[in-house]
Motif scaffolding. Structure first.
Motif, mmCIF file in Angstrom:
data_model
loop_
_atom_site.group_PDB
_atom_site.id
_atom_site.type_symbol
_atom_site.label_atom_id
_atom_site.label_comp_id
_atom_site.label_asym_id
_atom_site.label_seq_id
_atom_site.Cartn_x
_atom_site.Cartn_y
_atom_site.Cartn_z
ATOM 1 N N GLN A 15 39.940 46.710 27.834
ATOM 2 C CA GLN A 15 39.499 45.851 26.802
ATOM 3 C C GLN A 15 38.202 45.275 27.402
ATOM 4 O OE1 GLN A 15 42.019 43.210 24.651
ATOM 5 N NE2 GLN A 15 40.575 42.601 23.042
ATOM 6 N N TYR A 16 38.333 44.751 28.450
ATOM 7 C CA TYR A 16 37.522 43.878 28.974
ATOM 8 C C TYR A 16 37.145 44.463 30.787
ATOM 9 C CZ TYR A 16 39.333 40.418 25.733
ATOM 10 O OH TYR A 16 39.696 39.862 24.524
ATOM 11 N N PRO A 17 35.810 44.248 31.130
ATOM 12 C CA PRO A 17 35.496 44.931 32.256
ATOM 13 C C PRO A 17 35.765 43.991 33.421
ATOM 14 C CG PRO A 17 33.586 44.086 31.225
ATOM 15 C CD PRO A 17 34.532 43.804 30.114
ATOM 16 N N ILE A 18 36.921 43.800 33.538
ATOM 17 C CA ILE A 18 37.444 42.717 34.403
ATOM 18 C C ILE A 18 38.557 43.195 35.204
ATOM 19 C CG2 ILE A 18 38.508 40.588 35.055
ATOM 20 C CD1 ILE A 18 36.802 39.484 32.297
ATOM 21 N N LEU A 19 38.375 43.300 36.623
ATOM 22 C CA LEU A 19 39.578 43.658 37.803
ATOM 23 C C LEU A 19 39.951 42.375 38.604
ATOM 24 C CD1 LEU A 19 38.044 47.251 39.163
ATOM 25 C CD2 LEU A 19 39.247 46.561 36.995
ATOM 26 N N SER A 20 41.080 42.374 38.786
ATOM 27 C CA SER A 20 41.741 41.317 39.654
ATOM 28 C C SER A 20 41.501 41.668 41.238
ATOM 29 C CB SER A 20 42.724 40.675 39.136
ATOM 30 O OG SER A 20 44.044 41.426 39.219
ATOM 31 N N ALA A 21 41.306 41.260 42.199
ATOM 32 C CA ALA A 21 41.186 41.554 43.470
ATOM 33 C C ALA A 21 42.452 41.613 44.107
ATOM 34 C CB ALA A 21 40.215 40.706 44.235
ATOM 35 N N PRO A 22 43.043 42.781 44.847
ATOM 36 C CA PRO A 22 44.288 42.761 45.373
ATOM 37 C C PRO A 22 44.281 41.910 46.712
ATOM 38 C CG PRO A 22 43.117 44.618 46.009
ATOM 39 C CD PRO A 22 41.996 43.807 45.204
ATOM 40 N N ALA A 27 47.990 38.085 45.637
ATOM 41 C CA ALA A 27 48.025 39.009 44.212
ATOM 42 C C ALA A 27 49.378 39.651 43.948
ATOM 43 C CB ALA A 27 46.775 39.655 44.260
ATOM 44 N N GLY A 28 50.350 39.112 43.326
ATOM 45 C CA GLY A 28 51.493 39.717 43.306
ATOM 46 C C GLY A 28 51.688 40.453 41.976
ATOM 47 N N GLY A 29 52.850 40.995 41.578
ATOM 48 C CA GLY A 29 53.003 41.726 40.211
ATOM 49 C C GLY A 29 53.127 40.769 39.060
ATOM 50 N N ARG A 30 53.454 39.637 39.193
ATOM 51 C CA ARG A 30 53.034 38.711 38.022
ATOM 52 C C ARG A 30 51.671 38.517 37.783
ATOM 53 N NH1 ARG A 30 53.511 32.548 37.874
ATOM 54 N NH2 ARG A 30 53.471 32.015 35.711
ATOM 55 N N LEU A 31 50.694 38.241 38.729
ATOM 56 C CA LEU A 31 49.296 38.030 38.442
ATOM 57 C C LEU A 31 48.657 39.366 37.928
ATOM 58 C CD1 LEU A 31 46.722 36.780 38.713
ATOM 59 C CD2 LEU A 31 46.824 37.019 40.803
ATOM 60 N N GLY A 39 44.026 42.697 28.972
ATOM 61 C CA GLY A 39 42.947 43.552 28.755
ATOM 62 C C GLY A 39 42.077 44.011 30.016
ATOM 63 N N GLY A 40 42.260 43.475 31.181
ATOM 64 C CA GLY A 40 41.602 43.873 32.423
ATOM 65 C C GLY A 40 42.566 44.803 33.039
ATOM 66 N N LEU A 41 42.232 45.202 34.429
ATOM 67 C CA LEU A 41 43.229 45.875 35.246
ATOM 68 C C LEU A 41 43.466 44.747 36.285
ATOM 69 C CD1 LEU A 41 44.757 48.286 36.182
ATOM 70 C CD2 LEU A 41 42.688 49.070 37.307
ATOM 71 N N GLY A 42 44.900 44.515 36.555
ATOM 72 C CA GLY A 42 45.273 43.740 37.565
ATOM 73 C C GLY A 42 45.815 44.650 38.850
ATOM 74 N N ILE A 43 45.370 44.310 40.039
ATOM 75 C CA ILE A 43 45.627 44.980 41.126
ATOM 76 C C ILE A 43 46.568 44.338 41.927
ATOM 77 C CG2 ILE A 43 44.477 46.500 43.174
ATOM 78 C CD1 ILE A 43 41.879 46.450 41.336
ATOM 79 N N ILE A 44 47.593 44.863 42.412
ATOM 80 C CA ILE A 44 48.772 44.233 43.464
ATOM 81 C C ILE A 44 48.001 44.457 44.854
ATOM 82 C CG2 ILE A 44 50.887 44.293 44.455
ATOM 83 C CD1 ILE A 44 51.996 45.245 41.882
ATOM 84 N N PHE A 200 40.991 34.304 40.205
ATOM 85 C CA PHE A 200 42.368 34.684 39.927
ATOM 86 C C PHE A 200 43.227 34.069 41.010
ATOM 87 C CE2 PHE A 200 40.646 38.177 37.368
ATOM 88 C CZ PHE A 200 41.070 37.614 36.164
ATOM 89 N N TRP A 201 42.834 33.847 42.191
ATOM 90 C CA TRP A 201 43.491 33.312 43.169
ATOM 91 C C TRP A 201 43.886 31.657 42.835
ATOM 92 C CZ3 TRP A 201 43.125 28.736 46.530
ATOM 93 C CH2 TRP A 201 43.638 28.843 47.540
ATOM 94 N N ALA A 202 42.982 31.257 42.097
ATOM 95 C CA ALA A 202 43.245 29.808 41.617
ATOM 96 C C ALA A 202 43.828 29.789 40.174
ATOM 97 C CB ALA A 202 41.810 29.139 41.620
ATOM 98 N N SER A 203 45.072 30.609 39.774
ATOM 99 C CA SER A 203 45.385 30.954 38.605
ATOM 100 C C SER A 203 46.806 30.461 38.786
ATOM 101 C CB SER A 203 45.337 32.470 37.917
ATOM 102 O OG SER A 203 45.878 33.184 38.830
ATOM 103 N N ALA A 204 47.285 30.263 37.452
ATOM 104 C CA ALA A 204 48.840 29.649 37.532
ATOM 105 C C ALA A 204 49.781 30.839 37.988
ATOM 106 C CB ALA A 204 49.380 29.490 36.097
ATOM 107 N N GLU A 205 49.281 32.086 37.774
ATOM 108 C CA GLU A 205 50.168 33.237 38.142
ATOM 109 C C GLU A 205 49.862 33.732 39.529
ATOM 110 O OE1 GLU A 205 49.115 33.384 33.714
ATOM 111 O OE2 GLU A 205 48.069 33.097 35.419
#
Length: 323
Positions: A15-22, A27-31, A39-44, A200-205
């Motif tokens: 949905q959104y052009p955003i990836l989270s860095a591994p 960057a665990g499974g929850r994040l 709507g982005g892609l999360g990467i462990i 995302f490093w500075a996120s709650a997850e």
């Protein structure tokens, strides 16, 4: 929330052009799952390779489609980790800091997309040569490991090269991007989306220790340094072209510029460093965040972060379009 339709969103059905860095150890499974659900892609972050940890993080993702990333030179020491991870059917596998060629065929055979993170034009050329689905141009502003090119020039140069080669690879920008201005700028530079780490490093997850998050909020864009000292203390044999951007603190002030002395004392310093990292020490260990720290003023959920990024990006793009 408005969407942005790009080659990246179409390629990965986002949905959104955003990836989270591994990000290793962050960057665990929850994040990753939270980013994908939004709507982005999360990467462990596969880090240096702990099979049990990776199994636990895929379990934490609870079946949400996510990707996984590896430090390529480290993966070469234990290639079976890739085989094991591919059993989880990740959406994509991201390879960084080394030649991707030994792993390309296995990744493709498993049906996963190949993401290659690049820090120079030589890396970009290699990624295009192997037919990477996504090429991440990572500038030196990024937290953690990287090289010396800046995002502002590396991204458009990479975009020009991909266009010149008529390559199907989709370009993504990384390094110093933490808000909608960064996403809008990346699209203007020729990227089709962004990969964000520090935000995302500075996120709650994230798996980051609370005291490390607090240290980021106290910092700004001047509060980090590119250095080898964290790797020397941990006795990790990183290729010389890559350094790590970490918080400038008592540890870096003591050892940066005195790397030879640290190598001699690594057997003593290393255990102290690792214990401090586990306990959330912010002065005698490495705190891995990037220059984007100056753009982050609160710890938010992934949902809130992506909402804020998208709202600001769309507003900026629409404003420019009508000028």
């Amino acid at each position: 929330m408005p969407t942005l339709d790009t080659k990246l969103t179409r390629l990965l059905n986002l949905q959104y052009p955003i990836l989270s860095a591994p990000m290793a150890f962050a960057a665990g499974g929850r994040l990753a799952a939270a980013v994908s659900r939004k709507g982005g892609l999360g990467i462990i972050g596969g880090g240096y390779g702990d099979p049990a940890w990776l199994e636990a993080q895929f379990a934490a993702a609870e079946g949400t489609p996510v990707g996984v990333g590896f430090i390529t030179w480290s993966l070469r020491k234990s290639p079976s980790m890739l085989t094991d991870v591919l059993k989880h059917k990740p959406v994509a596998v991201m390879l960084s800091f080394g030649d991707p060629r030994p792993f390309v065929d296995e990744i493709r055979a498993a049906g996963a997309k190949l993401i290659c993170q690049c820090q120079s034009m030589g890396h970009i050329m290699d990624a295009v040569d192997v037919g990477a689905d996504v090429v991440v141009a990572q500038g030196s502003e990024a937290g953690g490991h990287g090289a010396v090119r800046g995002t502002l020039t590396l991204v458009p140069e990479a975009a020009d090269y991909i266009q010149k080669m008529a390559a199907p690879s989709v370009l993504v920008a990384a390094g110093g991007i933490a808000d909608g201005r960064g996403l809008a700028a990346a699209l203007m530079l020729g990227a089709e989306g962004v990969l964000m780490g520090t935000r995302f490093w500075a996120s709650a997850e994230s798996l980051v220790h609370e005291t490390h998050r607090a240290a980021l909020l106290e910092s700004d864009g001047d509060g980090t340094i590119r250095t080898q000292v964290a790797d020397i203390a941990r006795q990790l044999a990183w290729p010389i072209e890559f350094t790590a951007r970490i918080r400038h603190n008592a540890f870096t002030r003591r050892w940066h510029g005195h790397e030879d002395a640290l190598r001699k004392e690594a057997g003593t310093v290393g255990p102290i460093y690792r214990k401090g990292f586990a306990e959330g020490d912010t002065e005698q260990t490495g705190v891995f965040f990037g220059e984007a720290a100056g753009l982050i003023h609160s710890i938010e959920s992934v949902d809130t972060i992506i909402d804020q990024v998208m709202e600001q990006a769309v507003r900026r793009l629409e404003h420019r379009a009508v000028q």
